[in-house]
Design a protein around this motif. Structure first.
Motif, mmCIF file in Angstrom:
data_model
loop_
_atom_site.group_PDB
_atom_site.id
_atom_site.type_symbol
_atom_site.label_atom_id
_atom_site.label_comp_id
_atom_site.label_asym_id
_atom_site.label_seq_id
_atom_site.Cartn_x
_atom_site.Cartn_y
_atom_site.Cartn_z
ATOM 1 N N LEU A 194 1.108 -1.496 -0.032
ATOM 2 C CA LEU A 194 0.049 0.184 -0.129
ATOM 3 C C LEU A 194 0.770 1.151 -0.223
ATOM 4 O O LEU A 194 0.910 2.084 -0.353
ATOM 5 C CB LEU A 194 -1.163 0.076 1.253
ATOM 6 N N ASP A 195 2.025 0.932 1.131
ATOM 7 C CA ASP A 195 3.041 2.204 0.911
ATOM 8 C C ASP A 195 3.498 3.118 -0.332
ATOM 9 O O ASP A 195 3.307 4.179 -0.404
ATOM 10 C CB ASP A 195 3.956 2.174 1.602
ATOM 11 N N SER A 196 3.789 1.751 -1.124
ATOM 12 C CA SER A 196 4.453 1.976 -2.717
ATOM 13 C C SER A 196 3.818 2.401 -3.228
ATOM 14 O O SER A 196 4.130 2.697 -4.421
ATOM 15 C CB SER A 196 5.912 1.098 -2.517
ATOM 16 N N HIS A 197 2.330 2.172 -2.875
ATOM 17 C CA HIS A 197 1.560 1.785 -4.303
ATOM 18 C C HIS A 197 0.104 2.815 -4.290
ATOM 19 O O HIS A 197 -0.432 3.457 -5.730
ATOM 20 C CB HIS A 197 0.706 0.843 -5.033
ATOM 21 N N LEU A 198 0.061 3.320 -3.306
ATOM 22 C CA LEU A 198 -0.850 4.903 -3.180
ATOM 23 C C LEU A 198 -0.701 6.106 -2.784
ATOM 24 O O LEU A 198 0.318 5.703 -1.710
ATOM 25 C CB LEU A 198 -1.951 4.022 -1.446
ATOM 26 N N PRO A 199 -1.479 6.750 -3.736
ATOM 27 C CA PRO A 199 -0.569 8.023 -3.277
ATOM 28 C C PRO A 199 -0.915 8.602 -1.901
ATOM 29 O O PRO A 199 -2.288 8.097 -1.446
ATOM 30 C CB PRO A 199 -1.892 9.221 -4.266
ATOM 31 N N ALA A 200 0.246 9.796 -1.159
ATOM 32 C CA ALA A 200 -0.173 9.716 -0.275
ATOM 33 C C ALA A 200 -1.272 10.507 0.711
ATOM 34 O O ALA A 200 -1.641 10.550 2.003
ATOM 35 C CB ALA A 200 0.870 10.831 0.043
ATOM 36 N N ASN A 201 -2.161 11.087 -0.644
ATOM 37 C CA ASN A 201 -3.650 11.854 0.071
ATOM 38 C C ASN A 201 -4.251 11.028 0.214
ATOM 39 O O ASN A 201 -5.803 11.560 1.051
ATOM 40 C CB ASN A 201 -3.830 12.912 -1.283
ATOM 41 N N LEU A 221 -3.196 7.057 0.952
ATOM 42 C CA LEU A 221 -2.937 6.174 1.822
ATOM 43 C C LEU A 221 -3.044 5.818 3.084
ATOM 44 O O LEU A 221 -3.666 5.125 3.823
ATOM 45 C CB LEU A 221 -1.171 6.282 1.260
ATOM 46 N N SER A 222 -3.497 7.447 4.037
ATOM 47 C CA SER A 222 -4.236 7.009 5.619
ATOM 48 C C SER A 222 -5.345 6.768 5.700
ATOM 49 O O SER A 222 -5.531 6.334 6.532
ATOM 50 C CB SER A 222 -3.442 8.542 6.526
ATOM 51 N N GLU A 223 -6.029 7.242 5.060
ATOM 52 C CA GLU A 223 -7.739 7.338 5.052
ATOM 53 C C GLU A 223 -8.300 5.308 4.140
ATOM 54 O O GLU A 223 -8.326 5.091 5.517
ATOM 55 C CB GLU A 223 -8.484 7.930 4.355
ATOM 56 N N VAL A 224 -7.042 4.554 3.610
ATOM 57 C CA VAL A 224 -7.224 3.569 3.229
ATOM 58 C C VAL A 224 -6.583 2.620 4.892
ATOM 59 O O VAL A 224 -7.591 1.857 4.800
ATOM 60 C CB VAL A 224 -6.779 3.417 2.198
ATOM 61 N N LYS A 225 -5.288 3.002 5.369
ATOM 62 C CA LYS A 225 -5.058 2.577 6.708
ATOM 63 C C LYS A 225 -6.555 2.810 7.200
ATOM 64 O O LYS A 225 -6.724 1.741 8.235
ATOM 65 C CB LYS A 225 -3.704 2.822 6.840
ATOM 66 N N GLN A 226 -6.960 4.013 7.449
ATOM 67 C CA GLN A 226 -7.634 3.786 8.609
ATOM 68 C C GLN A 226 -8.863 3.002 8.449
ATOM 69 O O GLN A 226 -9.375 2.464 9.287
ATOM 70 C CB GLN A 226 -8.574 4.949 8.865
ATOM 71 N N LEU A 227 -9.650 2.927 6.890
ATOM 72 C CA LEU A 227 -10.391 2.198 6.891
ATOM 73 C C LEU A 227 -10.384 0.318 6.921
ATOM 74 O O LEU A 227 -11.496 -0.311 7.389
ATOM 75 C CB LEU A 227 -11.516 2.239 4.952
ATOM 76 N N LEU A 228 -9.239 -0.004 6.509
ATOM 77 C CA LEU A 228 -8.892 -1.268 6.262
ATOM 78 C C LEU A 228 -8.634 -1.304 8.066
ATOM 79 O O LEU A 228 -8.220 -2.522 8.703
ATOM 80 C CB LEU A 228 -7.372 -1.958 5.855
ATOM 81 N N TYR A 229 -7.067 -0.969 8.738
ATOM 82 C CA TYR A 229 -6.912 -0.560 10.586
ATOM 83 C C TYR A 229 -7.591 -0.788 11.398
ATOM 84 O O TYR A 229 -7.563 -0.953 12.468
ATOM 85 C CB TYR A 229 -5.590 -0.466 10.306
ATOM 86 N N GLY A 230 -8.669 0.400 11.335
ATOM 87 C CA GLY A 230 -9.269 1.021 11.868
ATOM 88 C C GLY A 230 -8.291 2.316 12.860
ATOM 89 O O GLY A 230 -7.341 2.362 12.131
ATOM 90 N N SER A 231 -9.362 3.094 13.332
ATOM 91 C CA SER A 231 -8.436 3.997 13.509
ATOM 92 C C SER A 231 -7.037 4.210 14.820
ATOM 93 O O SER A 231 -7.026 5.806 15.306
ATOM 94 C CB SER A 231 -9.250 5.284 13.922
ATOM 95 N N ASN A 232 -7.784 3.190 15.716
ATOM 96 C CA ASN A 232 -7.055 3.153 16.817
ATOM 97 C C ASN A 232 -5.231 2.769 16.839
ATOM 98 O O ASN A 232 -4.798 2.547 18.534
ATOM 99 C CB ASN A 232 -7.816 2.522 18.428
ATOM 100 N N THR A 233 -4.521 2.820 16.401
ATOM 101 C CA THR A 233 -3.659 2.405 16.151
ATOM 102 C C THR A 233 -2.805 2.921 15.750
ATOM 103 O O THR A 233 -2.577 3.594 15.133
ATOM 104 C CB THR A 233 -2.566 0.621 15.409
ATOM 105 N N ARG A 234 -1.857 2.926 16.506
ATOM 106 C CA ARG A 234 -0.253 4.401 15.933
ATOM 107 C C ARG A 234 0.921 3.678 15.854
ATOM 108 O O ARG A 234 1.460 2.657 16.970
ATOM 109 C CB ARG A 234 -0.235 5.511 16.912
#
Ligand SMILES: NC(=O)NCCC(=O)O
Length: 393
Positions: free
Chosen positions: A16-23, A25-38
């Protein structure tokens, strides 16, 4: 474009890091993993050790709300996935010793990362040889849970570093006719064996011919009260059984480890769902750990599927991760490399999530206890209401 072989695909996060545009990426990761991990980042000394010794390290944090009456109960869990070190044709002693060396250096890195509880993968001190159905030489890897060399080796590390270590091994019960079990040994911070749990559900799928070697466990669903919370172990195939997860929760577990050995082409679509779902349903943290690499055995074996016999047991795809009771999860470790994943968790999150969702309050155990008691009767009839039109498929 040529397709890439499964055993060459790395962790999904870096893809994901190497293929998704930065804008996005974080939205996609929140959808995949939830918003509670840092992602906490890895201290330089740990990074350096891991780079020299060639394993990955990732450190994440799950947040919980600050409470007025209870202080935070912060625990660092560490889960380790690793390949076997030597070929399966080497002597048993040298295979074990090479794994001891490898794990000692990964545990040292975990200690440097301030981990309190470490769990190793299923049958960590041996190749996963059950595919072969050969008793010799693989049964020789079995050893006493209380006094065997693997427990002795880890007791020293536990005591020196004041950590809890969960050591899943092939157990030889020397006091009960030398029978074999698939067992997780829990070693406490003072180096004593706090207890053990034997795998409840034994697979009969693919090349997982484990039922040739040992029977279903007889230890129930123990929860171990430690200085770092109440912990339990649901060994590998037990993760397909929601009632197994449930019982650890009913016995009060706050963290359930799932040391596993499973391969691509069989369980990968299930992997990211099961331990995460168990965390949600039972209001505890789950730590899913899978082996990594391809293990090759000296003699060919068949899979009972009409295909040619072979010597390799598929690709163990790693991808170990930690999930929280609120449904959030960490990214996984690599599918192809050894790794240590550390998660800093606040055990208070378990009760906070239970208060919000009320799953424990609404679970109707008495209803299911009554129904299940009926279902297990030989003359039980399924509760099906048939259509009177006669059009029942
Ligand atoms: N070790 C083990 O129980 N594996 C079975 C396969 C699976 O559960 O994915």
């Amino acid at each position: 474009m040529a397709s890439i072989k499964s055993e060459n695909v790395d962790d999904f996060d870096s893809i994901l890091d190497s293929h998704l545009p930065a804008n996005v990426l974080s939205e996609v990761k929140q959808l995949l993993y939830g918003s509670n991990t840092r992602n906490l980042g890895v201290p330089d000394d740990v990074l350096l050790k891991a780079a020299v010794e060639q394993f990955d390290v990732k450190i994440f944090k799950f947040d919980a709300k600050k409470e007025e009456l209870r202080p935070p109960r912060i625990v660092r869990v560490g889960i380790i996935q690793n390949k076997i070190v030597l070929p399966t044709t080497d002597s048993i002693l040298s295979q074990k010793n090479a794994l001891y060396n490898r794990i000692e250096s990964m545990i040292t890195a975990a200690v440097m990362a301030k981990v309190n509880v470490i769990c190793l993968q299923e049958a960590w001190n041996m190749p996963f040889a059950f595919c072969t159905r050969e008793k010799h030489p693989w049964c020789e890897f079995a050893e006493s849970a209380e006094n065997g060399p693997t427990t002795k080796f880890l007791q020293k590390l536990s005591k020196e570093n004041r950590i809890v270590i969960i050591s899943p091994i092939l157990e030889r019960d020397e006091c009960k006719g030398d029978i074999i079990w698939n067992t997780a040994v829990v070693i406490d911070t003072d180096g004593t064996v706090l207890g053990k749990h034997r795998k409840n559900h034994i697979p009969r799928v693919g090349d997982f011919n484990e039922s040739t070697y040992y029977m279903e466990g007889n230890t129930g669903h123990p929860v171990f009260q430690t200085a770092f919370g109440k912990i339990a172990i649901n060994i590998c195939y037990g993760r397909h059984h929601p009632l197994n997860w449930l019982m650890f929760g009913l016995n009060g577990a706050e963290i359930v480890f799932n040391p596993s050995a499973t391969i691509a082409g069989l369980s990968e679509p299930l992997w990211s769902i099961e331990a995460r779902n168990a965390a949600i349903a039972n209001g505890y943290f789950t730590c899913a750990i899978n082996r990594v690499g391809t293990e090759v055995f000296p003699n060919e074996f068949t899979s009972g599927d009409g295909k040619p016999s072979h010597k390799a047991f598929g690709h163990f795809y790693g991808s170990s991760y930690v999930a929280g009771p609120d449904g959030s999860r960490t990214p996984g470790l690599s599918r192809i490399r050894d790794g240590l994943l550390v998660a800093e968790i606040d055990l208070n999150l378990c009760r906070q999530v239970k208060d919000v969702w009320g799953f424990q309050m609404t679970q109707r155990l008495e209803l299911y206890a009554k129904s299940l008691n009926e279902v297990i009767k030989p003359d039980y009839e399924q509760q099906i209401i048939k259509s009177l039109t006669g059009l029942n498929l």
